[in-house]
Scaffold this motif. Structure first.
Motif, PDB file in Angstrom:
ATOM      1  N   GLU A   1     -24.587 -24.012  10.623  1.00  0.00           N
ATOM      2  CA  GLU A   1     -24.187 -25.271   9.988  1.00  0.00           C
ATOM      3  C   GLU A   1     -25.350 -25.890   9.216  1.00  0.00           C
ATOM      4  O   GLU A   1     -25.161 -26.424   8.116  1.00  0.00           O
ATOM      5  CB  GLU A   1     -23.681 -26.240  11.056  1.00  0.00           C
ATOM      6  N   GLN A   2     -26.544 -25.804   9.759  1.00  0.00           N
ATOM      7  CA  GLN A   2     -27.722 -26.340   9.077  1.00  0.00           C
ATOM      8  C   GLN A   2     -28.011 -25.563   7.794  1.00  0.00           C
ATOM      9  O   GLN A   2     -28.406 -26.154   6.777  1.00  0.00           O
ATOM     10  CB  GLN A   2     -28.936 -26.295  10.011  1.00  0.00           C
ATOM     11  N   LEU A   3     -27.803 -24.241   7.846  1.00  0.00           N
ATOM     12  CA  LEU A   3     -28.028 -23.412   6.654  1.00  0.00           C
ATOM     13  C   LEU A   3     -27.003 -23.737   5.569  1.00  0.00           C
ATOM     14  O   LEU A   3     -27.337 -23.774   4.381  1.00  0.00           O
ATOM     15  CB  LEU A   3     -27.960 -21.927   7.026  1.00  0.00           C
ATOM     16  N   VAL A   4     -25.769 -23.973   5.983  1.00  0.00           N
ATOM     17  CA  VAL A   4     -24.723 -24.358   5.026  1.00  0.00           C
ATOM     18  C   VAL A   4     -25.127 -25.652   4.320  1.00  0.00           C
ATOM     19  O   VAL A   4     -24.995 -25.780   3.090  1.00  0.00           O
ATOM     20  CB  VAL A   4     -23.364 -24.535   5.744  1.00  0.00           C
TER      21      VAL A   4
ATOM     22  N   ASN B   1     -21.631 -13.253   5.778  1.00  0.00           N
ATOM     23  CA  ASN B   1     -21.182 -13.524   4.418  1.00  0.00           C
ATOM     24  C   ASN B   1     -21.693 -14.827   3.820  1.00  0.00           C
ATOM     25  O   ASN B   1     -21.921 -15.805   4.527  1.00  0.00           O
ATOM     26  CB  ASN B   1     -19.647 -13.559   4.355  1.00  0.00           C
ATOM     27  N   SER B   2     -21.855 -14.798   2.500  1.00  0.00           N
ATOM     28  CA  SER B   2     -22.135 -15.985   1.704  1.00  0.00           C
ATOM     29  C   SER B   2     -21.138 -15.992   0.553  1.00  0.00           C
ATOM     30  O   SER B   2     -20.397 -15.031   0.368  1.00  0.00           O
ATOM     31  CB  SER B   2     -23.569 -15.949   1.165  1.00  0.00           C
TER      32      SER B   2
ATOM     33  N   LYS C   1     -28.144 -26.827   3.914  1.00  0.00           N
ATOM     34  CA  LYS C   1     -29.352 -26.612   3.115  1.00  0.00           C
ATOM     35  C   LYS C   1     -29.056 -25.851   1.828  1.00  0.00           C
ATOM     36  O   LYS C   1     -29.552 -26.212   0.750  1.00  0.00           O
ATOM     37  CB  LYS C   1     -30.387 -25.841   3.948  1.00  0.00           C
ATOM     38  N   ILE C   2     -28.237 -24.804   1.920  1.00  0.00           N
ATOM     39  CA  ILE C   2     -27.980 -23.935   0.769  1.00  0.00           C
ATOM     40  C   ILE C   2     -26.844 -24.465  -0.101  1.00  0.00           C
ATOM     41  O   ILE C   2     -26.840 -24.291  -1.316  1.00  0.00           O
ATOM     42  CB  ILE C   2     -27.681 -22.489   1.240  1.00  0.00           C
ATOM     43  N   GLY C   3     -25.868 -25.095   0.535  1.00  0.00           N
ATOM     44  CA  GLY C   3     -24.738 -25.621  -0.230  1.00  0.00           C
ATOM     45  C   GLY C   3     -23.616 -24.625  -0.427  1.00  0.00           C
ATOM     46  O   GLY C   3     -22.759 -24.804  -1.289  1.00  0.00           O
ATOM     47  N   GLU C   4     -23.618 -23.543   0.338  1.00  0.00           N
ATOM     48  CA  GLU C   4     -22.535 -22.561   0.315  1.00  0.00           C
ATOM     49  C   GLU C   4     -22.043 -22.318   1.730  1.00  0.00           C
ATOM     50  O   GLU C   4     -22.794 -22.492   2.700  1.00  0.00           O
ATOM     51  CB  GLU C   4     -23.011 -21.213  -0.261  1.00  0.00           C
TER      52      GLU C   4
END
Length: 289
Positions: free
Chosen positions: A123-126, A79-80, A128-131
């Motif tokens: 966690e790194q993707l969070v 999910n996003s 980077k994307i901000g969501e």
């Protein structure tokens, strides 16, 4: 008495197809509870099953993997917060990595599979994307001896795994496509939970045309309607989406197979989503500044 909002009336109208005043009255009598209002409407007017609520709390993707020999498969929901991010190549690459990991582990344990490197990647993707990004659930499906697992994903949002005894992967995929489109409740009539049948029977008995019927006649009518209900909601009894002249069971049998079961994931199903009026939110912030 609970105040009935325009949005509640709108949702009930969308789910039932009934008029505004009828929906408002039903909601008032149900104290604002939409599901209770639908049940009361079904009892009083013979209304057929209403559409499910369309609002969901999560966006994201459903990804499937099936073994080369079709002996087993996995389906995973990632999910996003927004659909925009769900289409981002960084998110889709992460979703594929997650599906590969669950497939390799052949496990449904989200916490165990995500522990370590995958959690760090999340966690790194969070960052980077901000969501917020999350892995919600996984199902592992296995075929019986001589059987196959089929897969179908629609638009990245609905993923289905089907299990056949006999048959072949192509037939299993066609059945998965049917499940994605029609969304049956159970695979076989005998799989329907007794509690659900009892609830449906209570609704049938409360419908206007049942009033005053002798017990034997009423029971015969109830059984007839329950049989129809089971046919409409059981995968094997439904008209096959690619050829409505035959049922799904007949389609599979013609290919030398038998339907065993299915697993269907849809992004965000079963979770409430808060609807935000961004224009109103911006105006409110502007007033405060």
């Amino acid at each position: 008495m609970a105040a009935i909002s325009a949005s509640q009336v709108k949702e009930l109208r969308e789910r039932t197809g009934l008029g505004m005043m009828e929906c408002k009255k039903a909601l008032t009598e149900a104290g604002g509870d939409i599901d209770v209002a639908i049940e009361n409407l079904r009892k009083s007017s013979g209304l057929k099953a209403a559409k499910k609520a369309g609002r969901t709390a999560a966006e994201g993707a459903v990804v499937t993997r099936v073994a080369d020999d079709s002996s087993f498969g996995v389906v995973v929901e990632i999910n996003s917060e927004t659909d925009f991010v769900a289409r981002d190549e960084n998110f889709t690459a992460f979703a594929d990595k997650i599906a590969d990991a669950f497939f390799a582990a052949k496990s449904e344990d989200v916490a165990a599979v995500m522990e370590g490197a995958l959690e760090t990647a999340r966690e790194q993707l969070v960052q980077k994307i901000g969501e917020n990004i999350g892995v919600r659930r996984c199902a592992v499906v296995e075929a019986p001896e001589g059987g196959v697992v089929g897969e179908y994903v629609h638009g990245g949002r609905i993923g289905v795994l089907t299990v056949l005894k006999g048959g072949n992967a192509e037939v299993a995929k066609d059945v998965a496509m049917h499940v994605a489109a029609i969304n049956p409740t159970v695979a076989l009539p005998e799989d329907m939970p007794q509690a659900q049948l009892d609830a449906e029977k209570a609704i049938i008995l409360a419908q206007p045309d049942m009033a005053g019927k002798p017990e034997q006649i009423a029971e015969k009518m109830v059984q007839g309607r329950l049989k129809k209900y089971l046919a409409e909601n059981s995968l094997t009894e439904q008209p096959f989406v690619k050829n409505p002249d035959q049922t799904v069971a007949e389609f599979v049998k013609a290919a030398g197979g038998e339907v065993i079961g299915f697993t269907r994931f849809e992004v965000g199903e079963g979770i409430e989503k808060e609807e935000v009026d961004f224009a109103a939110e911006v105006m409110e912030q502007a007033k405060r500044s």
